[in-house]
Design an enzyme around this catalytic site. Structure first.
Site, PDB file in Angstrom:
ATOM      1  N   TRP A 131      -0.273  29.426   8.257  1.00 27.86           N
ATOM      2  CA  TRP A 131      -1.440  28.420   7.907  1.00 27.86           C
ATOM      3  C   TRP A 131      -2.585  29.412   7.684  1.00 27.86           C
ATOM      4  O   TRP A 131      -3.584  28.618   6.738  1.00 27.86           O
ATOM      5  CB  TRP A 131      -1.863  28.139   9.565  1.00 27.86           C
ATOM      6  CG  TRP A 131      -0.861  27.315  10.073  1.00 27.86           C
ATOM      7  CD1 TRP A 131       0.126  27.450  11.054  1.00 27.86           C
ATOM      8  CD2 TRP A 131      -0.241  25.965   9.636  1.00 27.86           C
ATOM      9  NE1 TRP A 131       0.909  26.366  11.376  1.00 27.86           N
ATOM     10  CE2 TRP A 131       0.546  25.473  10.292  1.00 27.86           C
ATOM     11  CE3 TRP A 131      -0.876  25.166   8.483  1.00 27.86           C
ATOM     12  CZ2 TRP A 131       1.415  24.295  10.107  1.00 27.86           C
ATOM     13  CZ3 TRP A 131      -0.015  24.025   8.254  1.00 27.86           C
ATOM     14  CH2 TRP A 131       0.982  23.448   9.165  1.00 27.86           C
ATOM     15  N   ASP A 167      -9.536  29.345  13.063  1.00 21.72           N
ATOM     16  CA  ASP A 167      -8.615  28.158  13.324  1.00 21.72           C
ATOM     17  C   ASP A 167      -7.783  28.501  14.436  1.00 21.72           C
ATOM     18  O   ASP A 167      -6.995  29.148  14.641  1.00 21.72           O
ATOM     19  CB  ASP A 167      -7.348  28.412  11.916  1.00 21.72           C
ATOM     20  CG  ASP A 167      -6.647  27.187  12.234  1.00 21.72           C
ATOM     21  OD1 ASP A 167      -6.592  26.236  13.119  1.00 21.72           O
ATOM     22  OD2 ASP A 167      -5.426  27.177  11.493  1.00 21.72           O
ATOM     23  N   LYS A 193      -1.684  20.110  18.838  1.00 22.54           N
ATOM     24  CA  LYS A 193      -0.930  21.202  19.495  1.00 22.54           C
ATOM     25  C   LYS A 193      -1.245  21.238  20.880  1.00 22.54           C
ATOM     26  O   LYS A 193      -0.585  21.026  21.876  1.00 22.54           O
ATOM     27  CB  LYS A 193      -1.235  22.580  18.557  1.00 22.54           C
ATOM     28  CG  LYS A 193      -0.339  22.830  17.585  1.00 22.54           C
ATOM     29  CD  LYS A 193      -0.464  21.714  16.457  1.00 22.54           C
ATOM     30  CE  LYS A 193       0.386  21.837  15.356  1.00 22.54           C
ATOM     31  NZ  LYS A 193      -0.105  22.891  14.297  1.00 22.54           N
TER      32      LYS A 193
HETATM   33  C1  LIG Z   1      -0.475  22.853  12.873  1.00 18.63           C
HETATM   34  C2  LIG Z   1      -1.449  23.618  12.405  1.00 18.63           C
HETATM   35  C3  LIG Z   1      -2.312  23.433  11.321  1.00 18.63           C
HETATM   36  C4  LIG Z   1      -2.096  22.068  10.389  1.00 18.63           C
HETATM   37  O1  LIG Z   1      -2.595  21.109  10.976  1.00 18.63           O
HETATM   38  P1  LIG Z   1      -2.562  19.425  10.288  1.00 18.63           P
HETATM   39  O2  LIG Z   1      -3.491  18.808  11.614  1.00 18.63           O
HETATM   40  O3  LIG Z   1      -1.234  19.087  10.133  1.00 18.63           O
HETATM   41  O4  LIG Z   1      -3.361  19.673   9.314  1.00 18.63           O
HETATM   42  C5  LIG Z   1      -3.249  24.255  10.928  1.00 18.63           C
HETATM   43  N1  LIG Z   1      -3.358  25.466  11.508  1.00 18.63           N
HETATM   44  C6  LIG Z   1      -2.364  25.705  12.617  1.00 18.63           C
HETATM   45  C7  LIG Z   1      -2.700  27.191  13.342  1.00 18.63           C
HETATM   46  C8  LIG Z   1      -1.827  24.798  12.993  1.00 18.63           C
HETATM   47  O5  LIG Z   1      -0.940  25.186  14.138  1.00 18.63           O
END
Ligand SMILES: *Cc1c(COP(=O)(O)O)cnc(C)c1O
Length: 370
Positions: free
Chosen positions: A109, A180, A204
């Site tokens: 990511w 993030d 998540k």
């Molecule tokens: C799933 C995830 C993303 C991407 O998320 P989207 O909502 O599909 O854009 C980005 N960073 C992390 C750490 C993730 O687990």
């Protein structure tokens, strides 16, 4: 009927969208057709209706008290997932700044975020763990960040690799730290004041797909240019209380309920962290006590509390593991293709009993097949 639906649930280790607290799902079911007192479903209600505006403010206030977020920060509910944040962050904070943005790359990511940032300006990858297939995070002495960097960006928990920072990376005082936290938002108490911006897509660890929470220090709102496309400018969303356009009403509603569940049923984020540590320890102990049958992907000092990743001696054993686990109602355990093996996502809402069942299964499976 109610009991039947809940009883049909397997232990779901999906990486995302992922497990939600059963009391939240049951409340959503009960309130879905007609929101109490509203004469219609929330799904049918204007986002300008006072009832919904109150729901949005309530979700924000629950997050503020749960995570101890001061008024120096705006809390935004956006769409476009975490992926749009890969672009919005540099569009607001890097574009035309004359500066370079520092990125720590510890997994898939972070790598994607860097690719998007490069479209907006100069990027300095101050640490790159790709040569070890992303199995660790750097120590403070392993990288340095320029005092005049536009910001320092990192991904706290790399969902695919199962690698998590045990604490925030070192960052010069005047450089905004940007995180993030998509796969570990609200998994423990953190000091928000260390951050310039922290964000998470909900699907998540925080709620259903469709909403992304952005917590941004208010002084950073001024850095976006008026020439940005309107949706991409954080300031528009902050000024409009996340109603610059139609927000994802259903997802905000459920996210607010998840935050309340954390506060009232779990007892806050310290209590949540304790449970998360207990759950993760069950799986990592099963790995470490398997005599080498299971190999953990992450180095022990940065093992994720949310996504445990490990491999088996060969592909046949891995297929047998997945099939036998599914027969015991332990599902969605297949690892991401870039790491292979198994990934058990054990987010906040995964019951201790689910993790205990998986850990017992792992130990039995290793004993039978070693
Ligand atoms: C799933 C995830 C993303 C991407 O998320 P989207 O909502 O599909 O854009 C980005 N960073 C992390 C750490 C993730 O687990």
């Amino acid at each position: 009927m109610t009991a039947t639906a809940t009883a049909q649930r397997a232990y779901n280790f999906s990486a995302g969208p992922a497990v939600l607290p059963v009391p939240v799902l049951e409340e959503v079911r009960d309130e879905l057709v007609c929101l109490p007192g509203a004469r219609c479903s929330l799904l049918e209600m204007s986002h300008r209706d006072k009832t919904f505006v109150d729901i949005l403010h309530d979700a924000e206030n629950t997050l503020r008290s749960l995570m101890n977020i001061s008024d120096d920060y705006a809390v935004l509910f956006l769409q476009g997932g975490a992926a749009l944040q890969f672009s919005m962050i540099p569009a607001n904070l890097l574009r035309d700044s004359g500066k370079s943005a520092a990125y720590i790359q510890t997994g898939t990511w972070g790598k994607k975020a860097i690719a998007e940032a490069k479209k907006e300006g100069s990027v300095d990858v101050v640490y790159d763990a790709s040569a070890s297939n992303f199995n660790h995070v750097p120590r403070a002495q392993d990288y340095s960040v320029a005092d005049d960097a536009a910001y320092l960006y990192f991904c706290n928990n790399e969902t695919i690799q199962g690698v998590q920072f045990p604490s925030e990376p070192e960052c010069p005082a005047d450089v905004p730290l940007i995180c993030d936290a998509s796969s570990d938002f609200m998994h423990r108490a953190i000091d928000i004041n260390k951050y310039g911006l922290i964000y998470a897509c909900a699907q998540k660890n925080a709620g259903p797909a469709g909403v992304t929470v952005v917590v941004i220090r208010r002084d950073l709102l001024e850095r976006g240019s008026d020439s940005l496309p309107g949706y991409l400018n954080y300031k528009n969303h902050a000024d409009a209380d996340s109603e610059w356009n139609t927000p994802p009403t259903f997802s905000i509603w459920v996210l607010g309920k998840v935050a309340k569940w954390l506060q009232n049923d779990i007892g806050g984020l310290e209590a949540m962290e304790k449970i998360n540590r207990e759950k993760a320890a069950m799986l990592y102990n099963a790995i470490d006590q398997s005599g080498g049958f299971y190999t953990g992907h992450a180095k022990p000092d940065c093992r994720s509390l949310m996504n445990a990743t490990f491999t088996l001696p060969n592909d046949d054993l891995q297929s047998a593991f997945l099939a036998e686990a599914a027969a015991q109602d332990l599902v969605s355990l297949k690892g991401h293709r870039s790491v292979g093996g198994i990934r058990a996502s054990i987010y906040n809402a995964m019951p201790v009993q689910g993790v205990q069942t998986l850990a017992n299964f792992m130990t039995d499976f290793a004993t039978k097949n070693a």
